[in-house]
Design a protein around this motif. Structure first.
Motif, mmCIF file in Angstrom:
data_model
loop_
_atom_site.group_PDB
_atom_site.id
_atom_site.type_symbol
_atom_site.label_atom_id
_atom_site.label_comp_id
_atom_site.label_asym_id
_atom_site.label_seq_id
_atom_site.Cartn_x
_atom_site.Cartn_y
_atom_site.Cartn_z
ATOM 1 N N ALA A 1 0.835 -1.208 0.000
ATOM 2 C CA ALA A 1 0.000 0.000 0.000
ATOM 3 C C ALA A 1 0.869 1.257 0.000
ATOM 4 O O ALA A 1 0.545 2.247 -0.675
ATOM 5 N N ALA A 2 1.991 1.233 0.732
ATOM 6 C CA ALA A 2 2.883 2.392 0.780
ATOM 7 C C ALA A 2 3.520 2.673 -0.576
ATOM 8 O O ALA A 2 3.673 3.833 -0.967
ATOM 9 N N VAL A 3 3.871 1.628 -1.302
ATOM 10 C CA VAL A 3 4.440 1.808 -2.647
ATOM 11 C C VAL A 3 3.360 2.297 -3.605
ATOM 12 O O VAL A 3 3.602 3.176 -4.442
ATOM 13 N N LEU A 4 2.163 1.750 -3.475
ATOM 14 C CA LEU A 4 1.088 2.093 -4.406
ATOM 15 C C LEU A 4 0.488 3.478 -4.180
ATOM 16 O O LEU A 4 -0.062 4.054 -5.125
ATOM 17 N N ALA A 5 0.577 4.021 -2.990
ATOM 18 C CA ALA A 5 -0.061 5.318 -2.726
ATOM 19 C C ALA A 5 0.444 6.413 -3.664
ATOM 20 O O ALA A 5 -0.363 7.013 -4.400
ATOM 21 N N PRO A 6 1.735 6.706 -3.724
ATOM 22 C CA PRO A 6 2.183 7.734 -4.671
ATOM 23 C C PRO A 6 2.080 7.278 -6.124
ATOM 24 O O PRO A 6 1.787 8.076 -7.018
ATOM 25 N N HIS A 7 2.270 6.003 -6.341
ATOM 26 C CA HIS A 7 2.171 5.425 -7.687
ATOM 27 C C HIS A 7 0.786 5.694 -8.283
ATOM 28 O O HIS A 7 0.665 6.166 -9.414
ATOM 29 N N THR A 8 -0.237 5.429 -7.499
ATOM 30 C CA THR A 8 -1.612 5.616 -7.961
ATOM 31 C C THR A 8 -1.903 7.096 -8.198
ATOM 32 O O THR A 8 -2.602 7.443 -9.158
ATOM 33 N N LYS A 9 -1.365 7.963 -7.353
ATOM 34 C CA LYS A 9 -1.553 9.405 -7.570
ATOM 35 C C LYS A 9 -0.977 9.827 -8.922
ATOM 36 O O LYS A 9 -1.602 10.592 -9.657
ATOM 37 N N VAL A 10 0.209 9.332 -9.242
ATOM 38 C CA VAL A 10 0.835 9.688 -10.520
ATOM 39 C C VAL A 10 -0.026 9.195 -11.680
ATOM 40 O O VAL A 10 -0.260 9.930 -12.644
#
Length: 157
Positions: free
Chosen positions: A50-59
């Motif tokens: 989830a920590a990796v995906l949080a900024p990834h999903t924002k981008v």
């Protein structure tokens, strides 16, 4: 993963791909933890994913997807819906191991969906973005990344 179209030569796509690779590695660790019956480890790994995906999903959702939505509206809508399903199951472990005994199986199911989702992006979205986005749209993606950051360390030069 994919290296055939050259899209990873773009910093934006390279960073998204590095995040995908990190998530795939974590998924394999979740599978191992689940096989060993270690729900504590699985929940901890879910938090890391989830920590990796949080900024990834924002981008993706605030930079890449809006630039592609006019040309690929149905595909983008599907990808965003998949983000919500994945986030929901990962969020169940945000504070601790979920009490629901069915959660570990839901986690494995959603991580299989996440693996397929990653392939859709790497084999479809990223190459399509390479051919359709303008310089200004790539700059907008980079601006979103600058605001969102990344959970991963920068690669060594």
């Amino acid at each position: 993963m994919c290296e055939y179209c050259g899209c990873q030569s773009l910093t934006s796509i390279d960073e998204l791909t590095r995040e995908h690779d990190a998530v795939v590695a974590l998924i394999s660790r979740v599978r191992k933890a689940r096989g060993e019956g270690d729900a504590v480890a699985a929940a901890g790994l879910a938090r890391r994913i989830a920590a990796v995906l949080a900024p990834h999903t924002k981008v993706e959702e605030h930079g890449l997807f809006p630039a592609m939505a006019a040309e690929f509206p149905d595909q983008i809508a599907v990808l965003e819906a998949e983000h919500r399903r994945i986030e929901a199951v990962l969020a169940e472990a945000a504070d601790a191991v979920p009490a629901d005994p069915a959660w570990p199986d839901r986690l494995l199911d959603v991580l299989a969906q996440l693996r397929d989702h990653i392939l859709k992006e790497q084999d479809g979205v990223f190459p399509a973005a390479l051919t359709t986005l303008t310089t200004e749209q790539w700059e907008a993606v980079e601006a979103v990344r600058a605001r969102a950051g990344s959970a991963l360390p920068r690669p060594a030069a």
